[in-house]
Design a protein around this motif. Structure first.
Motif, short mmCIF file in Angstrom:
data_model
loop_
_atom_site.label_atom_id
_atom_site.label_comp_id
_atom_site.label_asym_id
_atom_site.label_seq_id
_atom_site.Cartn_x
_atom_site.Cartn_y
_atom_site.Cartn_z
N MET A 229 0.81 -1.21 0.00
CA MET A 229 0.00 0.00 0.00
C MET A 229 0.84 1.26 0.00
O MET A 229 0.52 2.24 -0.65
CB MET A 229 -0.88 -0.03 1.24
CG MET A 229 -2.12 0.78 1.16
SD MET A 229 -3.11 0.36 2.61
CE MET A 229 -2.40 1.41 3.82
N PHE A 230 1.97 1.20 0.73
CA PHE A 230 2.74 2.43 0.87
C PHE A 230 3.74 2.64 -0.26
O PHE A 230 4.62 3.49 -0.17
CB PHE A 230 3.40 2.51 2.26
CG PHE A 230 4.16 1.29 2.67
CD1 PHE A 230 5.51 1.16 2.37
CD2 PHE A 230 3.55 0.28 3.41
CE1 PHE A 230 6.22 0.05 2.77
CE2 PHE A 230 4.26 -0.82 3.81
CZ PHE A 230 5.61 -0.95 3.50
N GLY A 231 3.63 1.85 -1.31
CA GLY A 231 4.34 2.18 -2.53
C GLY A 231 5.79 1.78 -2.62
O GLY A 231 6.64 2.56 -3.03
N VAL A 232 6.09 0.55 -2.23
CA VAL A 232 7.47 0.10 -2.39
C VAL A 232 7.74 -0.31 -3.83
O VAL A 232 8.88 -0.49 -4.24
CB VAL A 232 7.81 -1.09 -1.46
CG1 VAL A 232 7.75 -0.65 -0.01
CG2 VAL A 232 6.85 -2.25 -1.69
N SER A 233 6.67 -0.45 -4.62
CA SER A 233 6.84 -0.85 -6.01
C SER A 233 5.61 -0.39 -6.77
O SER A 233 4.55 -0.19 -6.20
CB SER A 233 6.99 -2.36 -6.11
OG SER A 233 6.74 -2.79 -7.44
N THR A 234 5.73 -0.22 -8.06
CA THR A 234 4.56 0.14 -8.86
C THR A 234 3.93 -1.09 -9.47
O THR A 234 3.09 -1.01 -10.34
CB THR A 234 4.92 1.15 -9.96
OG1 THR A 234 6.06 0.65 -10.65
CG2 THR A 234 5.21 2.50 -9.37
N TYR A 235 4.42 -2.25 -9.03
CA TYR A 235 3.76 -3.50 -9.38
C TYR A 235 3.35 -4.20 -8.10
O TYR A 235 3.70 -3.78 -7.01
CB TYR A 235 4.68 -4.40 -10.22
CG TYR A 235 4.76 -3.94 -11.65
CD1 TYR A 235 3.77 -4.29 -12.56
CD2 TYR A 235 5.81 -3.13 -12.08
CE1 TYR A 235 3.84 -3.86 -13.88
CE2 TYR A 235 5.88 -2.69 -13.39
CZ TYR A 235 4.90 -3.06 -14.29
OH TYR A 235 4.96 -2.63 -15.58
N GLY A 236 2.63 -5.29 -8.24
CA GLY A 236 2.20 -6.04 -7.07
C GLY A 236 0.69 -6.02 -6.96
O GLY A 236 0.04 -5.03 -7.27
N ILE A 237 0.14 -7.14 -6.53
CA ILE A 237 -1.31 -7.28 -6.48
C ILE A 237 -1.93 -6.27 -5.52
O ILE A 237 -2.92 -5.61 -5.83
CB ILE A 237 -1.70 -8.72 -6.05
CG1 ILE A 237 -1.07 -9.74 -7.00
CG2 ILE A 237 -3.21 -8.89 -6.04
CD1 ILE A 237 -1.14 -11.16 -6.51
N GLY A 238 -1.33 -6.14 -4.36
CA GLY A 238 -1.85 -5.21 -3.35
C GLY A 238 -1.79 -3.77 -3.83
O GLY A 238 -2.73 -3.00 -3.69
N TRP A 239 -0.66 -3.44 -4.42
CA TRP A 239 -0.49 -2.08 -4.93
C TRP A 239 -1.54 -1.77 -5.98
O TRP A 239 -2.14 -0.68 -6.00
CB TRP A 239 0.92 -1.91 -5.51
CG TRP A 239 1.07 -0.64 -6.30
CD1 TRP A 239 1.12 -0.51 -7.65
CD2 TRP A 239 1.15 0.68 -5.76
NE1 TRP A 239 1.23 0.80 -8.01
CE2 TRP A 239 1.24 1.56 -6.87
CE3 TRP A 239 1.15 1.21 -4.47
CZ2 TRP A 239 1.33 2.94 -6.71
CZ3 TRP A 239 1.24 2.59 -4.30
CH2 TRP A 239 1.33 3.43 -5.42
N LYS A 240 -1.78 -2.74 -6.86
CA LYS A 240 -2.71 -2.51 -7.96
C LYS A 240 -4.14 -2.34 -7.45
O LYS A 240 -4.93 -1.61 -8.04
CB LYS A 240 -2.65 -3.68 -8.96
CG LYS A 240 -1.42 -3.62 -9.85
CD LYS A 240 -1.43 -2.41 -10.76
CE LYS A 240 -0.09 -2.14 -11.42
NZ LYS A 240 0.31 -3.20 -12.35
N ILE A 241 -4.47 -2.98 -6.35
CA ILE A 241 -5.81 -2.79 -5.78
C ILE A 241 -6.02 -1.32 -5.42
O ILE A 241 -7.03 -0.71 -5.76
CB ILE A 241 -6.02 -3.70 -4.55
CG1 ILE A 241 -6.14 -5.17 -5.00
CG2 ILE A 241 -7.27 -3.29 -3.77
CD1 ILE A 241 -6.28 -6.17 -3.89
#
Lengths: 253, 259
Positions: B200-212
């Protein structure tokens, strides 16, 4: 070969009370003798066996095997427990090789030795089974083989056949005597059954109710193989029952 | 007969899932607002788009990467610590109060420190997952060790297994394996839940959680729901795979269902 002198064992309860479990035990067991311990529940016979095994320490007294004092568990004494004690994650064969692994005996050799002992207890075909696949009687036979493979001088058995049915029990007694005669070990065997003691023992040690003392030592001079129902066997049985009956009454009172 | 029952069970399962999907589709069409409840067909279309673009694949790999880091450290810390605490009473007494103080803190509360200590890196995300996973592993390992049957330890001792090291590795550890497996399994469940928060806090611009979160900000609820379902599906696959591995190889000696 096994000598116990003036042995005492006291338990301390959480309230600070002292419970005398064993009081002034003196006992001598000759080489290759089959000795049964019999006595009312809670008389301390299991405690005595555990002390001999080195799993518990006495409060006073001396205890020697082949003149060597007992300070802890050792390879000169094997034990078969009342509860099923096989390692469930090991196959029957690997249960038996356990102590040989600790001795760093090469794999092929220890498996060869283990198979010999499995054959001795008649379970060679179950070498690769897991303990949960065996019946209660079979588990105890494997436990006997596991204790024997270490080649101990004394085999300690804490009511090993207590949990199996009567018929299996008779068969296991026969097998145990066969093994004992072939391997010539000293056996200390706890039982609650007078019949079992009369069938197995050279010598029966009767314990008193708590505090446990040696009440009497009865020599069973009956020829082997024994008739369970012979006149002489009945005479010994009656003597034992009378001796034990008084103690069981005392334990209840 | 058995096969017949099996078929019927399957039929029931399929009917149940199909009904849920149909009801969902109907409700979504009645509401008819994609940003409140996307329909099954919306989600299906979004899913196909993500798969064909290769984006979903990269998101899954990213999330799994965080997960593996967190789980790896949780296992490497949780099992040895549980072993030591389960076997040595003094270590237990010394460490247990500290653990009991830290354990109730929700893993998400660690996010500020995760960023502070590890920056916006995969290790920060891994740390949050680690905090979530380590305690179930630790506690189950500890309990498994504590519950080692006394008769097995004593059997080992009379067979010549006297040293603590031998007793731990040859008796207590194998005896505790089912409990440890359960701990790892529960830990993986908690750890995977932490993935969403950790990304959530943006360690990557990919990832399932980030994309949610990303698609939520853009009000693409069909994509949000797609990622949610993927998240759940991967958890299911990981769990089944672990169970299979454990039961086939690790705990073949056990009867019945362990984990």
């Amino acid at each position: 070969m096994l000598s116990i002198k003036n042995l005492n064992k006291i338990y301390h309860t959480e309230e600070g009370d002292e419970v005398v479990a064993l009081s002034d035990i003196n006992l001598y067991v000759a080489d290759k003798e089959f000795v049964c311990f019999i006595g009312p529940s809670g008389c301390g016979k299991t405690t005595l066996l555990r002390i001999i095994a080195g799993l518990e320490k006495p409060d006073s007294g001396t205890l020697t095997v082949n003149k060597e004092p007992i300070t802890g568990p050792g390879p000169d004494r094997g034990m078969v427990f009342q509860e099923y004690s096989l390692f469930p994650w090991r196959t029957v064969l690997k249960n038996i090789t356990f102590s040989l692994e600790l001795k760093k005996i090469p794999k092929s050799e220890r498996e060869k030795i283990a198979r010999e002992f499995l054959e001795l207890v008649g379970l060679l075909e179950f070498a690769d089974s897991y303990p949960h696949e065996l019946s209660g009687g079979m588990k105890q036979r494997v436990a006997i083989a596991r204790a024997m493979v270490n080649d101990p001088d004394v085999l300690l058995m804490d009511e090993p056949f207590g949990a199996v049915d009567a018929q299996t029990r008779n068969r296991l007694q026969h097998e145990l005597l066969n093994i004992w005669e072939r391997k010539k070990k000293t056996v200390l065997f706890i039982t609650h059954s007078v019949d079992e003691a009369v069938f197995l023992a050279d010598k029966v040690v009767v314990f008193t109710a708590r505090p446990g003392r040696v009440k009497e030592v009865i020599n069973v001079d009956l020829p082997r193989p024994r008739e369970r129902t012979s006149f002489e066997a009945n005479a010994v049985r009656e003597h034992l029952l009378a001796s034990l009956g008084a103690e069981i009454q005392a334990a209840i009172d | 007969m058995g096969q017949f029952l099996d078929m019927r069970k399957r039929t029931l399962e399929i009917t149940s899932v199909a009904s849920a999907i149909i009801i969902w589709e109907i409700i979504a069409r009645i509401i008819n607002k994609k940003y409140i409840l996307p329909s099954f067909t919306d989600v299906g279309a979004a899913f196909l788009k993500l798969v064909s673009g290769g984006e979903l694949y990269r998101d899954i790999i990213t999330s799994l990467n965080f997960f593996v880091i967190g789980m790896g450290v949780a296992i490497a810390v949780g099992i040895p610590l549980g072993v030591m605490m389960g076997w040595f009473k003094t270590i237990d007494k010394a460490i247990d109060p500290i653990i009991e103080m830290i354990r109730p803190i929700p893993p998400l509360a660690w996010i500020p420190f995760a960023i502070l200590w590890f920056g916006l890196t995969k290790y920060a995300a891994g740390f949050v997952i680690f905090v979530g996973a380590v305690f179930p592993i630790l506690v189950n390992t500890y309990t498994g060790f504590r519950n080692t049957p006394k008769v097995l330890v004593e059997s080992g001792m009379v067979l010549g297994c006297i040293k603590n090291r031998d007793l731990i590795f040859r008796i207590a550890l194998p005896a505790a394996l089912p409990a440890i497996a359960t701990g790892v399994r529960v830990g993986m469940g908690v750890g995977w839940m932490c993935v969403v928060a950790a990304e959530m806090f943006g360690v990557s611009t990919y990832g399932i959680g980030w994309k949610i979160w990303h698609w939520n900000d853009l009000h693409h609820m069909d994509l949000v729901l797609t990622y949610m379902l993927v998240l759940g599906f991967i958890a299911l696959v990981i769990d089944r795979l672990f169970r299979y591995i454990v039961q086939e190889w690790w705990l073949k000696w056990q009867t019945g269902i362990v984990v």
